[in-house]
Design a protein around this motif. Structure first.
Motif, PDB file in Angstrom:
ATOM      1  N   ASN A 238       0.721  -1.216   0.246  1.00 27.44           N
ATOM      2  CA  ASN A 238       0.135  -0.147  -0.065  1.00 27.44           C
ATOM      3  C   ASN A 238       0.815   1.342  -0.143  1.00 27.44           C
ATOM      4  N   MET A 239       0.650   2.096  -0.886  1.00 22.87           N
ATOM      5  CA  MET A 239       1.542   3.355  -1.025  1.00 22.87           C
ATOM      6  C   MET A 239       0.657   4.276   0.042  1.00 22.87           C
ATOM      7  N   PRO A 240       1.804   5.031   0.533  1.00 16.10           N
ATOM      8  CA  PRO A 240       1.496   5.942   1.706  1.00 16.10           C
ATOM      9  C   PRO A 240       0.660   6.932   0.892  1.00 16.10           C
TER      10      PRO A 240
ATOM     11  N   GLY B 257       0.600   5.701   7.207  1.00 17.64           N
ATOM     12  CA  GLY B 257       0.842   5.060   5.706  1.00 17.64           C
ATOM     13  C   GLY B 257       2.241   4.836   5.594  1.00 17.64           C
ATOM     14  N   PHE B 258       3.191   5.726   5.897  1.00 14.50           N
ATOM     15  CA  PHE B 258       4.445   5.531   5.723  1.00 14.50           C
ATOM     16  C   PHE B 258       5.197   4.522   6.269  1.00 14.50           C
ATOM     17  N   LEU B 259       4.522   4.192   7.753  1.00 14.90           N
ATOM     18  CA  LEU B 259       4.880   3.199   8.647  1.00 14.90           C
ATOM     19  C   LEU B 259       4.360   1.849   8.093  1.00 14.90           C
ATOM     20  N   GLN B 260       3.079   1.802   7.449  1.00 10.99           N
ATOM     21  CA  GLN B 260       2.698   0.476   6.931  1.00 10.99           C
ATOM     22  C   GLN B 260       3.562   0.090   5.912  1.00 10.99           C
TER      23      GLN B 260
ATOM     24  N   LEU C 229       9.444   5.068  14.482  1.00 10.77           N
ATOM     25  CA  LEU C 229       9.166   3.692  13.729  1.00 10.77           C
ATOM     26  C   LEU C 229       9.615   3.615  12.206  1.00 10.77           C
ATOM     27  N   ILE C 230       9.067   4.812  11.667  1.00 10.48           N
ATOM     28  CA  ILE C 230       9.521   4.695  10.514  1.00 10.48           C
ATOM     29  C   ILE C 230      10.977   4.779  10.088  1.00 10.48           C
TER      30      ILE C 230
END
Length: 168
Positions: free
Chosen positions: A7-9, A21-24, A144-145
């Motif tokens: 999934n794109m942020p 979104g960036f973390l995922q 975390l990112i």
């Protein structure tokens, strides 16, 4: 997982959506780097003299999720999944006998708990503490990112060494 399955942020939206979104995306990148490998490959330290392995990274990042979201932000009693032989020591990188299915299950459960914590938070300004230091949810997400991005760089090198797979 393939690169095109991540999934794109989001390119628009609020700060929470962007950070989440960036973390995922980074979480999914780690899963992609480990996809399709055997237990032996996941346990293989591929860049001598380092003992770092992909399985060790998965276990480590499960512990990072547990520590920051459950212990720091929620003040839960959440002992390590892979404690070391002495108090305060951790054994997440000791993977010679580690079960990849268990590691991925624990990591995925910790990620789900972390996502739920973010979704339930009234704002990114909520804080938790470690000792006397306070940390906002905004800080934790950003940290975390960074943590995943650094380890995903290592994962990229480990994967390339194992089977030649490169790229995102």
């Amino acid at each position: 997982m393939r690169a095109d399955e991540r999934n794109m942020p989001p390119r628009t939206g609020d700060e929470r959506a962007s950070l989440s979104g960036f973390l995922q995306y980074q979480r999914e990148t780690l899963a992609m780097k480990c996809a399709g490998l055997t237990t032996a490959q996941l346990r293989t330290p591929a860049v001598p003299p380092s003992e770092l392995t992909l399985l060790g990274l998965v276990r480590h990042l499960a512990e990072v999720e547990r520590s920051w979201f459950r212990r720091v932000l929620k003040d839960e009693v959440a002992p390590p999944h892979w404690p070391g032989p002495n108090p305060g020591e951790f054994a997440e990188f000791d993977v010679a006998e580690a079960d990849p299915d268990e590691a991925f299950r624990v990591w995925e459960e910790e990620c789900a708990r972390s996502r739920a914590t973010v979704e339930a938070a009234e704002s990114l300004d909520i804080t938790g503490s470690h000792g006397e230091e306070l940390f906002s949810l905004r800080y934790v997400l950003t940290h975390l990112i960074e943590e995943y991005a650094r380890h995903n760089g290592q994962a990229d090198l480990l994967r390339e060494r194992l089977d030649g797979a490169t790229g995102e």
